[in-house]
Design an enzyme around this catalytic site. Structure first.
Site, PDB file in Angstrom:
ATOM      1  N   GLN A  11       1.180  -1.712  -0.638  1.00  0.00           N
ATOM      2  CA  GLN A  11       0.295   0.210  -0.122  1.00  0.00           C
ATOM      3  C   GLN A  11       0.692   1.076   0.009  1.00  0.00           C
ATOM      4  O   GLN A  11       1.043   1.959  -0.592  1.00  0.00           O
ATOM      5  CB  GLN A  11      -0.789  -0.163   1.285  1.00  0.00           C
ATOM      6  N   ASP A  42      14.713  -9.656  -1.257  1.00  0.00           N
ATOM      7  CA  ASP A  42      13.680 -10.633  -0.661  1.00  0.00           C
ATOM      8  C   ASP A  42      13.754 -10.382   0.967  1.00  0.00           C
ATOM      9  O   ASP A  42      15.624 -10.271   0.805  1.00  0.00           O
ATOM     10  CB  ASP A  42      13.469 -11.664  -0.884  1.00  0.00           C
ATOM     11  N   TYR A  68       6.382  -7.671   6.994  1.00  0.00           N
ATOM     12  CA  TYR A  68       5.305  -9.004   7.569  1.00  0.00           C
ATOM     13  C   TYR A  68       3.982  -8.076   8.155  1.00  0.00           C
ATOM     14  O   TYR A  68       4.132  -7.513   9.410  1.00  0.00           O
ATOM     15  CB  TYR A  68       5.754 -10.479   7.926  1.00  0.00           C
ATOM     16  N   THR A  69       2.917  -8.018   7.062  1.00  0.00           N
ATOM     17  CA  THR A  69       1.496  -7.211   7.835  1.00  0.00           C
ATOM     18  C   THR A  69       1.148  -8.034   8.562  1.00  0.00           C
ATOM     19  O   THR A  69      -0.428  -7.459   9.105  1.00  0.00           O
ATOM     20  CB  THR A  69       1.677  -5.695   6.967  1.00  0.00           C
ATOM     21  N   THR A 108       4.265   1.019  13.470  1.00  0.00           N
ATOM     22  CA  THR A 108       3.084   0.601  13.910  1.00  0.00           C
ATOM     23  C   THR A 108       3.062   1.482  15.371  1.00  0.00           C
ATOM     24  O   THR A 108       3.747   1.431  16.549  1.00  0.00           O
ATOM     25  CB  THR A 108       3.258  -0.896  13.981  1.00  0.00           C
ATOM     26  N   ASP A 109       1.871   1.927  15.648  1.00  0.00           N
ATOM     27  CA  ASP A 109       0.867   1.787  16.557  1.00  0.00           C
ATOM     28  C   ASP A 109       0.926   0.648  17.487  1.00  0.00           C
ATOM     29  O   ASP A 109       0.654   0.413  18.653  1.00  0.00           O
ATOM     30  CB  ASP A 109      -0.575   2.288  16.448  1.00  0.00           C
ATOM     31  N   TYR A 132       3.619  -9.817  15.647  1.00  0.00           N
ATOM     32  CA  TYR A 132       3.613  -8.534  14.892  1.00  0.00           C
ATOM     33  C   TYR A 132       4.525  -7.372  15.583  1.00  0.00           C
ATOM     34  O   TYR A 132       4.824  -6.656  15.248  1.00  0.00           O
ATOM     35  CB  TYR A 132       2.764  -8.205  14.126  1.00  0.00           C
TER      36      TYR A 132
HETATM   37  N1  LIG Z   1      -1.128  -1.798   6.767  1.00  0.00           N
HETATM   38  C1  LIG Z   1      -1.434  -1.141   8.578  1.00  0.00           C
HETATM   39  O1  LIG Z   1      -2.524  -1.246   9.121  1.00  0.00           O
HETATM   40  C2  LIG Z   1      -0.176  -0.234   8.856  1.00  0.00           C
HETATM   41  C3  LIG Z   1      -0.283   0.313  10.464  1.00  0.00           C
HETATM   42  C4  LIG Z   1       0.667   0.357  11.027  1.00  0.00           C
HETATM   43  C5  LIG Z   1       1.846   0.017  10.579  1.00  0.00           C
HETATM   44  N2  LIG Z   1       2.268  -0.065   9.141  1.00  0.00           N
HETATM   45  C6  LIG Z   1       3.475  -0.567   8.408  1.00  0.00           C
HETATM   46  O2  LIG Z   1       3.597   0.951   7.348  1.00  0.00           O
HETATM   47  C7  LIG Z   1       4.009  -0.842   6.443  1.00  0.00           C
HETATM   48  C8  LIG Z   1       3.758  -0.109   4.720  1.00  0.00           C
HETATM   49  O3  LIG Z   1       2.604  -0.957   5.782  1.00  0.00           O
HETATM   50  P1  LIG Z   1       1.895  -1.306   4.283  1.00  0.00           P
HETATM   51  O4  LIG Z   1       0.029  -1.362   4.341  1.00  0.00           O
HETATM   52  O5  LIG Z   1       1.725  -0.683   2.977  1.00  0.00           O
HETATM   53  O6  LIG Z   1       2.269  -2.420   4.035  1.00  0.00           O
HETATM   54  P2  LIG Z   1       1.318  -3.817   2.199  1.00  0.00           P
HETATM   55  O7  LIG Z   1       0.208  -3.436   1.910  1.00  0.00           O
HETATM   56  O8  LIG Z   1       1.035  -5.579   3.241  1.00  0.00           O
HETATM   57  O9  LIG Z   1       2.890  -3.871   2.210  1.00  0.00           O
HETATM   58  C9  LIG Z   1       3.914  -4.939   2.724  1.00  0.00           C
HETATM   59  C10 LIG Z   1       4.468  -5.689   1.307  1.00  0.00           C
HETATM   60  O10 LIG Z   1       5.966  -6.190   1.753  1.00  0.00           O
HETATM   61  C11 LIG Z   1       5.990  -7.379   1.311  1.00  0.00           C
HETATM   62  N3  LIG Z   1       6.861  -7.950   1.818  1.00  0.00           N
HETATM   63  C12 LIG Z   1       6.641  -8.404   2.933  1.00  0.00           C
HETATM   64  N4  LIG Z   1       7.919  -9.631   2.795  1.00  0.00           N
HETATM   65  C13 LIG Z   1       8.677  -9.705   2.045  1.00  0.00           C
HETATM   66  C14 LIG Z   1       9.981  -9.973   1.768  1.00  0.00           C
HETATM   67  N5  LIG Z   1      10.297 -10.994   2.880  1.00  0.00           N
HETATM   68  N6  LIG Z   1      10.610  -9.277   1.422  1.00  0.00           N
HETATM   69  C15 LIG Z   1      10.594  -8.778   0.490  1.00  0.00           C
HETATM   70  N7  LIG Z   1       9.521  -8.281   0.462  1.00  0.00           N
HETATM   71  C16 LIG Z   1       8.171  -8.348   1.603  1.00  0.00           C
HETATM   72  C17 LIG Z   1       5.060  -7.459   0.315  1.00  0.00           C
HETATM   73  O11 LIG Z   1       4.732  -7.559  -0.672  1.00  0.00           O
HETATM   74  P3  LIG Z   1       4.550  -8.728  -1.773  1.00  0.00           P
HETATM   75  O12 LIG Z   1       3.614  -7.871  -2.370  1.00  0.00           O
HETATM   76  O13 LIG Z   1       4.809  -9.125  -2.619  1.00  0.00           O
HETATM   77  O14 LIG Z   1       3.608  -9.567  -0.354  1.00  0.00           O
HETATM   78  C18 LIG Z   1       4.634  -6.455   0.169  1.00  0.00           C
HETATM   79  O15 LIG Z   1       4.091  -5.113  -0.864  1.00  0.00           O
HETATM   80  C19 LIG Z   1       5.048  -1.447   7.203  1.00  0.00           C
HETATM   81  O16 LIG Z   1       5.692  -1.535   7.423  1.00  0.00           O
HETATM   82  C20 LIG Z   1       3.456  -1.941   8.107  1.00  0.00           C
HETATM   83  O17 LIG Z   1       4.667  -2.979   9.041  1.00  0.00           O
HETATM   84  C21 LIG Z   1       1.127  -0.482   8.742  1.00  0.00           C
END
Ligand SMILES: NC(=O)c1ccc[n+]([C@@H]2O[C@H](COP(=O)([O-])OP(=O)(O)OC[C@H]3O[C@@H](n4cnc5c(N)ncnc54)[C@H](OP(=O)(O)O)[C@@H]3O)[C@@H](O)[C@H]2O)c1
Length: 296
Positions: A11, A42, A68-69, A108-109, A132
């Site tokens: 995202q 990776d 890893y989310t 993250t929160d 997580y």
């Molecule tokens: N989503 C939430 O509500 C939330 C809340 C607080 C903080 N955050 C943080 O905000 C950041 C962005 O979140 P987001 O929502 O954009 O996450 P997301 O949409 O789940 O995207 C995470 C990306 O990480 C990639 N990934 C996972 N495992 C991997 C690996 N082994 N090697 C390389 N890439 C890998 C995934 O690849 P694939 O597309 O190939 O699976 C995906 O594209 C993250 O650090 C997350 O922890 C998220």
């Protein structure tokens, strides 16, 4: 600057890509952005990480959006989650330090237990209650140890966007399929539109404060303004999207999940406003904007 963005298919990664590759990006000074996904870099593999950086030219900034989310699945895949959210960050920090690059780590929160009834400040005690959250906090700590200077940690919450899977899209799907749904009403937080966070990150990267070398590594909180429960968030999604589906409030206890959830996820954002003059818009305004793209 040569800026590496990991997680290009996620995202946040896609939101940054969208901004730098559209008209809005024209306002930014020219930088070379390199977007990489799992295929190129990776994070579950130490050798993949070394291999990627051995073959690349040096970077000035690394923005680590990959993580890893899957919060519930993480409870069963502890080793993998720890590798991606913690050990890979340790390795990235070592590489960034060696290359004299700045590193931005998104956290993250969920590093908090949610027991406080006040918005969390950057200095508040962390106490993650799920795998997580524990691995993201371990990522923060290792980054601070390896890079006491020149890194930034941005904690965000309840991220959604027109890309990938998220709560907003799930609600829209369920709202079409069902006449009524149950949504948890005792977890409070601030939704964050990924485009807003992406703009905030790009503002920081351009900021003169950020560019200065040798600055102490800092933690910042960023989300949209205002607070809401998942229940009220769902109701607002249906209201704006004109979806006819009744929303019933339920408690966290009535909706057990493999990973424990914090009851209060609200983040205090004074620091990011003060240091970088970043003002986040209200969550309702950002939701309206995002829904225009999600629904079309
Ligand atoms: N989503 C939430 O509500 C939330 C809340 C607080 C903080 N955050 C943080 O905000 C950041 C962005 O979140 P987001 O929502 O954009 O996450 P997301 O949409 O789940 O995207 C995470 C990306 O990480 C990639 N990934 C996972 N495992 C991997 C690996 N082994 N090697 C390389 N890439 C890998 C995934 O690849 P694939 O597309 O190939 O699976 C995906 O594209 C993250 O650090 C997350 O922890 C998220």
């Amino acid at each position: 600057m040569r800026i590496l963005v990991t997680g290009k298919n996620g995202q946040l990664g896609r939101s940054i890509y969208k901004i730098v590759n559209t008209a809005n990006g024209d306002n930014l000074p020219p930088n070379e952005f390199i977007f990489v996904g799992r295929e190129e870099l990776d994070l579950s593999s130490e050798s993949s990480i070394s291999h990627y950086f051995d073959r690349s030219n040096k970077f000035d900034v690394i923005i680590n959006c990959a993580a890893y989310t899957a919060v519930d699945k993480a409870e069963e895949e502890q080793e993998l989650v720890n590798q991606v959210n913690h050990l890979a960050v340790k390795q990235l920090a070592g590489i960034a330090k060696e290359q004299k690059a700045k590193l931005i780590y998104i956290s993250t929160d969920y590093v908090f237990d949610g027991a406080s009834n006040k918005p969390y400040k950057e200095t508040d005690t962390t106490n993650p209650i799920n795998v997580y959250g524990k691995t993201k906090l371990a990522g923060e700590k290792t980054l601070q140890e390896i890079m006491p200077t020149d890194a930034i940690i941005i904690r965000t919450s309840w991220l959604y966007s027109e890309f990938g899977n998220n709560f907003v899209k799930t609600m829209l799907r369920l709202g079409k399929e069902r006449d009524e749904i149950n949504v948890v009403s005792d977890q409070i937080g601030s939704p964050t539109y990924a485009t807003d966070l992406a703009n905030a990150i790009l503002d920081i990267v351009q900021n003169i404060e950020f560019k200065e070398v040798g600055q102490e590594t800092q933690v910042y909180h960023y989300s949209n303004a205002g607070k809401v429960s998942w229940y009220d968030f769902a109701k607002e999604i249906f209201k704006i999207a004109e979806v006819d589906c009744k929303v019933n409030p339920i408690t966290t206890q009535q909706y057990p999940t493999p990973a424990k959830r914090a009851l209060n996820s609200k983040l205090n954002q004074k620091k990011i406003h003060q240091v970088f003059e970043i003002n986040s818009g209200h969550w309702k305004d950002s939701l309206t904007q995002a829904l225009q793209l999600i629904i079309k």
